[in-house]
Design an enzyme around this catalytic site. Structure first.
Site, mmCIF file in Angstrom:
data_model
loop_
_atom_site.group_PDB
_atom_site.id
_atom_site.type_symbol
_atom_site.label_atom_id
_atom_site.label_comp_id
_atom_site.label_asym_id
_atom_site.label_seq_id
_atom_site.Cartn_x
_atom_site.Cartn_y
_atom_site.Cartn_z
ATOM 1 N N GLN A 22 0.832 -1.231 0.000
ATOM 2 C CA GLN A 22 0.000 0.000 0.000
ATOM 3 C C GLN A 22 0.851 1.260 0.000
ATOM 4 O O GLN A 22 0.716 2.136 -0.837
ATOM 5 C CB GLN A 22 -0.846 0.067 1.266
ATOM 6 C CG GLN A 22 -1.946 -0.905 1.424
ATOM 7 C CD GLN A 22 -2.920 -0.421 2.499
ATOM 8 O OE1 GLN A 22 -3.895 0.258 2.187
ATOM 9 N NE2 GLN A 22 -2.659 -0.761 3.749
ATOM 10 N N ASP A 55 13.995 -10.228 -1.682
ATOM 11 C CA ASP A 55 13.340 -10.831 -0.509
ATOM 12 C C ASP A 55 14.144 -10.399 0.714
ATOM 13 O O ASP A 55 15.310 -10.782 0.861
ATOM 14 C CB ASP A 55 13.337 -12.361 -0.671
ATOM 15 C CG ASP A 55 12.653 -13.054 0.501
ATOM 16 O OD1 ASP A 55 12.510 -12.431 1.582
ATOM 17 O OD2 ASP A 55 12.266 -14.225 0.333
ATOM 18 N N ILE A 56 13.538 -9.613 1.569
ATOM 19 C CA ILE A 56 14.328 -9.025 2.666
ATOM 20 C C ILE A 56 14.794 -10.062 3.692
ATOM 21 O O ILE A 56 15.685 -9.779 4.495
ATOM 22 C CB ILE A 56 13.589 -7.863 3.378
ATOM 23 C CG1 ILE A 56 12.290 -8.331 4.042
ATOM 24 C CG2 ILE A 56 13.362 -6.700 2.417
ATOM 25 C CD1 ILE A 56 11.741 -7.325 5.052
ATOM 26 N N THR A 100 2.410 -7.762 7.677
ATOM 27 C CA THR A 100 1.398 -6.865 8.253
ATOM 28 C C THR A 100 0.100 -7.582 8.627
ATOM 29 O O THR A 100 -0.857 -6.916 9.031
ATOM 30 C CB THR A 100 1.065 -5.723 7.263
ATOM 31 O OG1 THR A 100 0.646 -6.298 6.025
ATOM 32 C CG2 THR A 100 2.266 -4.827 7.023
ATOM 33 N N THR A 150 5.064 1.298 13.698
ATOM 34 C CA THR A 150 3.632 1.254 13.976
ATOM 35 C C THR A 150 3.260 1.688 15.399
ATOM 36 O O THR A 150 4.084 1.577 16.320
ATOM 37 C CB THR A 150 3.143 -0.206 13.756
ATOM 38 O OG1 THR A 150 1.843 -0.363 14.301
ATOM 39 C CG2 THR A 150 4.047 -1.212 14.448
ATOM 40 N N ASP A 151 2.032 2.133 15.551
ATOM 41 C CA ASP A 151 1.451 2.423 16.876
ATOM 42 C C ASP A 151 1.372 1.165 17.747
ATOM 43 O O ASP A 151 1.253 1.274 18.967
ATOM 44 C CB ASP A 151 0.038 3.016 16.697
ATOM 45 C CG ASP A 151 -0.847 2.140 15.820
ATOM 46 O OD1 ASP A 151 -0.399 1.788 14.713
ATOM 47 O OD2 ASP A 151 -1.978 1.802 16.232
ATOM 48 N N TYR A 193 2.823 -9.093 16.129
ATOM 49 C CA TYR A 193 3.132 -8.077 15.104
ATOM 50 C C TYR A 193 3.860 -6.893 15.740
ATOM 51 O O TYR A 193 4.923 -6.472 15.269
ATOM 52 C CB TYR A 193 1.829 -7.622 14.419
ATOM 53 C CG TYR A 193 1.989 -6.396 13.545
ATOM 54 C CD1 TYR A 193 2.662 -6.461 12.331
ATOM 55 C CD2 TYR A 193 1.470 -5.160 13.954
ATOM 56 C CE1 TYR A 193 2.813 -5.321 11.533
ATOM 57 C CE2 TYR A 193 1.611 -4.028 13.164
ATOM 58 C CZ TYR A 193 2.285 -4.111 11.956
ATOM 59 O OH TYR A 193 2.435 -2.989 11.179
ATOM 60 N N LYS A 229 7.730 -5.792 15.077
ATOM 61 C CA LYS A 229 8.036 -4.463 14.507
ATOM 62 C C LYS A 229 8.978 -3.703 15.447
ATOM 63 O O LYS A 229 9.875 -2.981 15.012
ATOM 64 C CB LYS A 229 6.755 -3.662 14.273
ATOM 65 C CG LYS A 229 5.880 -4.159 13.134
ATOM 66 C CD LYS A 229 6.505 -4.009 11.747
ATOM 67 C CE LYS A 229 6.666 -2.567 11.331
ATOM 68 N NZ LYS A 229 7.218 -2.459 9.962
ATOM 69 N N TRP A 239 -3.167 3.081 11.275
ATOM 70 C CA TRP A 239 -4.448 2.960 10.557
ATOM 71 C C TRP A 239 -4.295 3.366 9.085
ATOM 72 O O TRP A 239 -4.999 4.259 8.585
ATOM 73 C CB TRP A 239 -5.512 3.817 11.242
ATOM 74 C CG TRP A 239 -5.880 3.426 12.644
ATOM 75 C CD1 TRP A 239 -5.146 2.693 13.527
ATOM 76 C CD2 TRP A 239 -7.101 3.766 13.337
ATOM 77 N NE1 TRP A 239 -5.821 2.553 14.716
ATOM 78 C CE2 TRP A 239 -7.021 3.201 14.633
ATOM 79 C CE3 TRP A 239 -8.231 4.489 13.001
ATOM 80 C CZ2 TRP A 239 -8.039 3.339 15.583
ATOM 81 C CZ3 TRP A 239 -9.239 4.634 13.942
ATOM 82 C CH2 TRP A 239 -9.146 4.056 15.211
HETATM 83 N N1 LIG Z 1 -1.403 -1.113 7.308
HETATM 84 C C1 LIG Z 1 -1.452 -0.464 8.460
HETATM 85 O O1 LIG Z 1 -2.528 -0.150 8.994
HETATM 86 C C2 LIG Z 1 -0.173 -0.028 9.133
HETATM 87 C C3 LIG Z 1 -0.257 0.655 10.363
HETATM 88 C C4 LIG Z 1 0.933 1.073 10.988
HETATM 89 C C5 LIG Z 1 2.151 0.793 10.395
HETATM 90 N N2 LIG Z 1 2.203 0.101 9.211
HETATM 91 C C6 LIG Z 1 3.513 -0.178 8.623
HETATM 92 O O2 LIG Z 1 3.598 0.547 7.406
HETATM 93 C C7 LIG Z 1 4.413 -0.171 6.465
HETATM 94 C C8 LIG Z 1 3.668 -0.308 5.163
HETATM 95 O O3 LIG Z 1 2.441 -0.998 5.400
HETATM 96 P P1 LIG Z 1 1.450 -1.365 4.234
HETATM 97 O O4 LIG Z 1 0.065 -1.210 4.753
HETATM 98 O O5 LIG Z 1 1.878 -0.698 2.980
HETATM 99 O O6 LIG Z 1 1.755 -2.943 4.120
HETATM 100 P P2 LIG Z 1 1.414 -3.963 2.960
HETATM 101 O O7 LIG Z 1 0.452 -3.372 1.988
HETATM 102 O O8 LIG Z 1 1.093 -5.252 3.618
HETATM 103 O O9 LIG Z 1 2.808 -4.085 2.194
HETATM 104 C C9 LIG Z 1 3.889 -4.754 2.737
HETATM 105 C C10 LIG Z 1 4.684 -5.291 1.586
HETATM 106 O O10 LIG Z 1 5.816 -5.972 2.108
HETATM 107 C C11 LIG Z 1 6.030 -7.092 1.285
HETATM 108 N N3 LIG Z 1 6.821 -8.137 1.909
HETATM 109 C C12 LIG Z 1 6.434 -9.022 2.870
HETATM 110 N N4 LIG Z 1 7.427 -9.871 3.127
HETATM 111 C C13 LIG Z 1 8.467 -9.535 2.325
HETATM 112 C C14 LIG Z 1 9.756 -10.065 2.121
HETATM 113 N N5 LIG Z 1 10.199 -11.125 2.803
HETATM 114 N N6 LIG Z 1 10.562 -9.455 1.225
HETATM 115 C C15 LIG Z 1 10.135 -8.391 0.519
HETATM 116 N N7 LIG Z 1 8.909 -7.862 0.643
HETATM 117 C C16 LIG Z 1 8.087 -8.428 1.544
HETATM 118 C C17 LIG Z 1 4.646 -7.592 0.950
HETATM 119 O O11 LIG Z 1 4.695 -8.418 -0.177
HETATM 120 P P3 LIG Z 1 3.706 -9.693 -0.305
HETATM 121 O O12 LIG Z 1 2.386 -9.106 -0.704
HETATM 122 O O13 LIG Z 1 4.359 -10.512 -1.352
HETATM 123 O O14 LIG Z 1 3.651 -10.349 1.040
HETATM 124 C C18 LIG Z 1 3.899 -6.288 0.714
HETATM 125 O O15 LIG Z 1 3.950 -5.907 -0.645
HETATM 126 C C19 LIG Z 1 4.771 -1.486 7.156
HETATM 127 O O16 LIG Z 1 6.046 -1.360 7.728
HETATM 128 C C20 LIG Z 1 3.748 -1.628 8.252
HETATM 129 O O17 LIG Z 1 4.248 -2.372 9.340
HETATM 130 C C21 LIG Z 1 1.068 -0.298 8.568
#
Ligand SMILES: NC(=O)c1ccc[n+]([C@@H]2O[C@H](COP(=O)([O-])OP(=O)(O)OC[C@H]3O[C@@H](n4cnc5c(N)ncnc54)[C@H](OP(=O)(O)O)[C@@H]3O)[C@@H](O)[C@H]2O)c1
Length: 289
Positions: free
Chosen positions: A13, A38-39, A64, A103-104, A127, A131, A152
């Site tokens: 996202q 792949d991290i 996530t 994250t929060d 989670y 994090k 969020w």
């Molecule tokens: N979403 C929320 O509400 C929220 C809230 C607070 C903080 N955050 C933080 O904000 C950041 C971005 O979140 P987001 O919502 O954009 O998350 P997201 O849409 O789930 O995107 C995370 C991406 O990381 C990739 N990924 C997972 N494992 C991986 C690996 N081993 N190597 C390389 N890529 C990998 C996923 O790929 P796959 O699809 O292939 O798994 C996905 O494309 C994250 O750090 C999250 O912890 C999110």
């Protein structure tokens, strides 16, 4: 000045909006999805980052799936902790600045006031713990880091709460939504714009960055329906009802209070994000286009 920027999680996202914004602003971007880098693979991180030689790494990749992490513990730590170590080590070797998105959920959510950047962390879910472990890796391995905690998150790409509510609101007769968890919904495009501003500075440290002002999930849903009616002309069949967290038990505990104070944005003289309702309106307008 154009910078060389590598983005991890580029298919996610935040990652997708980040890459688009960087490209629009003329930066040289390497957008890494899981295939590209792949991290969890230390050697691959080293090779990809060393080959590209970025000035900045924006690390958006993460595990996530908050509820799934409670049972798939190894996967959460492999990606959020070990993966972040791998990215931090490679970025440091390349002399790059590192932005780690956090994250929060690193807080326990029990406080009666907003959390600021230097409050003690106390994550309650796998989670959140994984994090936080990623934050510790970054803090111990990187000399030029920004840890940016957000909350969020929703955007045009991928599934999220706003899209789910837009769908369910048109399908269901009744929607019960949690009214005892408070936080700040954050539009990916607004967060990406903040990261763009931050990355060119040397104002390293921990930041809380979400759209400002707060609401409960119930209040957020009310706003989604009202704004979507106005902007997209949608009609919603669902009657909205507030409910409690206890009424909808989930595998992972959620923070009751997710509200974060933006102390570092203030003290570093940076521009804060706009209020969440304005972010929501902008998102719906973008969705329409
Ligand atoms: N979403 C929320 O509400 C929220 C809230 C607070 C903080 N955050 C933080 O904000 C950041 C971005 O979140 P987001 O919502 O954009 O998350 P997201 O849409 O789930 O995107 C995370 C991406 O990381 C990739 N990924 C997972 N494992 C991986 C690996 N081993 N190597 C390389 N890529 C990998 C996923 O790929 P796959 O699809 O292939 O798994 C996905 O494309 C994250 O750090 C999250 O912890 C999110």
């Amino acid at each position: 000045m154009a910078e060389k920027v590598l983005v991890t999680g580029a298919a996610g996202q935040l990652g997708r909006d980040m890459v688009l914004l960087l490209e629009n602003k003329g930066h040289e971007v390497l957008a890494c999805d899981r295939q590209e880098m792949d991290i969890t693979d230390l050697d691959q991180c080293g090779t990809v980052i060393d080959d590209f030689k970025p000035a900045i790494v924006i690390h958006c990749a993460a595990h996530t799936a908050v509820d799934a992490a409670e049972t798939d513990i190894d996967a959460a730590y492999a990606i959020n902790a070990v993966g972040s170590r791998n990215v931090a080590l490679a970025a440091e070797k390349a002399g790059a600045k590192l932005i780690y998105i956090s994250t929060d959920y690193v807080f326990n959510g029990q406080s009666d006031r907003p959390y600021h950047e230097f409050d003690n962390t106390d994550p309650q879910s796998i989670y959140g713990k994984s994090k936080r472990a990623g934050e510790v890796m970054v803090q111990s391995l990187s000399t030029k880091y920004f840890i940016v905690r957000t909350s969020w998150v929703y955007g045009k790409y991928g599934n999220n709460f706003v899209k789910t509510m837009l769908k369910l609101g048109q399908e269901k007769p009744l929607l019960q939504v949690v009214h005892d968890q408070t936080g700040s919904p954050t539009y990916t495009a607004d967060l990406a714009a903040f990261l763009l501003e931050l990355m060119v500075t040397e104002k390293y440290g921990i930041y809380h960055a979400s759209n400002t002002e707060t609401c409960t999930w119930y209040e957020f849903t009310e706003a989604i329906f009202a704004e979507a009616k106005d902007i997209l002309g949608l009609e919603f069949s669902a009657k909205l009802e507030p409910c409690t967290t206890e009424q909808f038990p989930r595998p992972a505990p959620r923070p009751r209070n997710s509200v974060m104070e933006h102390l570092s944005i203030r003290t570093n003289g940076l521009i804060d994000l706009r209020p969440w309702r304005e972010g929501l309106r902008a998102f719906l307008v973008d969705l329409k286009e």
